[in-house]
Design an enzyme around this catalytic site. Structure first.
Site, PDB file in Angstrom:
ATOM      1  CG  HIS A   2       7.049   6.431  -1.343  1.00 49.90           C
ATOM      2  ND1 HIS A   2       7.622   6.485  -2.603  1.00 49.90           N
ATOM      3  CD2 HIS A   2       5.834   7.046  -1.467  1.00 49.90           C
ATOM      4  CE1 HIS A   2       6.792   7.099  -3.436  1.00 49.90           C
ATOM      5  NE2 HIS A   2       5.703   7.437  -2.775  1.00 49.90           N
ATOM      6  CG  ASP A  57      -5.412 -13.055 -12.074  1.00 51.72           C
ATOM      7  OD1 ASP A  57      -5.450 -13.742 -11.023  1.00 51.72           O
ATOM      8  OD2 ASP A  57      -5.948 -13.416 -13.134  1.00 51.72           O
TER       9      ASP A  57
END
Length: 440
Positions: A160, A387
């Site tokens: 993070h 994808d």
């Protein structure tokens, strides 16, 4: 997911496929906050289909990772604290990211349709959990796990300190476009922008308004052993879906139960997070005078002047914080709680971000944990579009379900979201009841 159900086939360090700058990059004061020194862990699950060939998919992913690490070369570096301890920096020497390929002999795509039975059930789908990136671990780990029915699970861990949710999702979509051949390296959109120094002017004097309150950093008394309960009692994961109709119902309820019915519009996030906060508070059965807080990230890319450029993938959010007593939260209705969330969000502007940057730089301020529910909205990050040439994911979620509350996208249902949070076992049935019964 038992310990033997996932077997690692290969673990390899993947380095950028072209030369990248050898340098030390400074992270911003917002990136360097103590509470961001953990790993964001995503889990994307893909159906079995013609695009899923074991050998081809794994090598295509590895090749795409080597390409993506050229423009995103800091993700192939290593994070360390600066000598003076003031902030963090990234040593960029093309050290590489970790790629793992694994096989599960027990799990199928159906297992992801409901909440896991226990918090760490899917831990092995990201075998290397980086607890402390400052000890030299790679800040990026990608694991492709083949499930028993031919489906594939992709676990991704991104530290993070280096990126926020928006930045990490942009990286994942770029990685997917490279893997599926939809774009080449020169055509990535948006092109990643490092420019962490753009946040430096926030720390330039004149000093900001010191009267600004930051409830997220203030400590409140623990009147009920709140922290002990969450660390000692077993947490039970929950997953509840809200479709467009139920979200509209919550909006109407918030407006009609508001003390200021002139408020004509609340966002889905505002009403849903307020509803979950109230349901959680009721289920935990806390003393009426306990102060509770809800924390959530507010993206400030377009809220500061000048705004940050497209493709900025660093941490560009501050925590919105609303607080109230258990009594008021439970008794004053959804409109009251929603207005608190909305007001906390609306406060965020250049001046507010500057005062947070000062707080975390000067006093290493860190959010309190007592009475806190943290809500993170993943439903707008575009994770459901990632994808890799395997189609869109069938499931998007965290690797582990914990006391952080996540609002997740539901694939192929644009205005539907799923709320995942783990609650103490003793509050499980009540929480499910309250969250499903907004009029109760």
């Amino acid at each position: 997911m038992g310990s033997s159900s996932v077997h690692v086939k290969e673990a390899a360090i993947v380095t950028p496929c072209e030369p990248t700058p050898a340098c030390v990059l400074t992270l911003s004061s917002i990136d360097s906050q103590l509470f961001l020194r953990f790993t964001i862990e995503y889990l994307l699950v893909y159906r079995a289909g013609p695009g899923l060939d074991h050998g081809v998919t794994a090598s295509r992913l590895k090749a795409a990772l080597a390409k993506a690490l050229v423009p995103y070369y800091p993700l192939a570096g290593r994070v360390r604290a600066k000598r003076d301890g003031s902030s963090l920096e990234v040593v960029c020497r093309a050290q590489g990211a970790l790629f793992i390929e694994a096989i599960s002999d027990r799990h199928t795509i159906i297992d992801f349709e409901t909440a896991p039975k226990y918090v760490n059930q899917q831990r092995k789908l990201l075998s290397l959990h980086v607890a402390d990136v400052l000890k030299g671990a790679p800040p990026l780990v990608v694991q492709l796990t083949w499930l028993k029915d031919g489906a594939a699970a992709l676990g991704v861990g991104i530290n993070h300190c280096l990126c926020d949710g928006i930045g990490s999702a942009e990286f994942l979509n770029s990685l997917a476009e490279l893997a599926s051949g939809k774009r080449g390296l020169a055509e990535l959109k948006p092109m990643p922008v490092w420019e962490r120094q753009l946040l430096d002017p926030l720390l330039v004097r004149p000093p900001c308004d010191n009267s600004m309150t930051h409830h997220e950093f203030n400590r409140v008394p623990d009147l009920c052993g709140f922290l002990d309960r969450f660390s000692n009692e077993r947490l039970a994961p929950t997953s509840i879906t809200f479709n467009e109709r139920s979200l509209n119902e919550l909006k109407n309820l918030a407006i009609t139960s508001s003390s200021r019915p002139t408020e004509s519009s609340y966002t889905s996030f505002e009403v849903l997070s307020a509803h979950v906060w109230r349901s959680w508070a009721k289920a935990l059965n806390l003393p009426s005078n306990q102060i509770l807080k809800i924390l959530f990230s507010v993206n400030f890319r377009d809220r500061v002047k000048p705004s940050l450029p497209s493709g900025y993938y660093g941490n560009a959010f501050v925590l919105g914080c609303a607080q109230t007593s258990v009594k008021d939260l439970v008794e004053k209705g959804l409109g009251y709680a929603t207005a608190l969330v909305k007001n906390a969000k609306d406060r965020v502007d250049t001046e507010y971000v500057r005062s947070v940057a000062e707080s975390v730089t000067e006093s290493m301020a860190c959010p309190d944990s007592v009475g806190v529910l943290i809500v993170s909205q993943w439903s707008r990050l575009g994770l459901d579009k990632v994808d890799f040439g395997m189609g869109r994911p069938n499931h998007v979620g965290p690797i582990c379900c914990d006391r952080y509350c996540l609002i997740l996208p539901v694939v192929d249902q644009r205005d539907t979201v799923k709320v995942m949070v783990a609650v103490p076992n003793s509050a499980f049935d009540k929480y499910i009841y309250f969250v499903r019964s907004p009029y109760s």
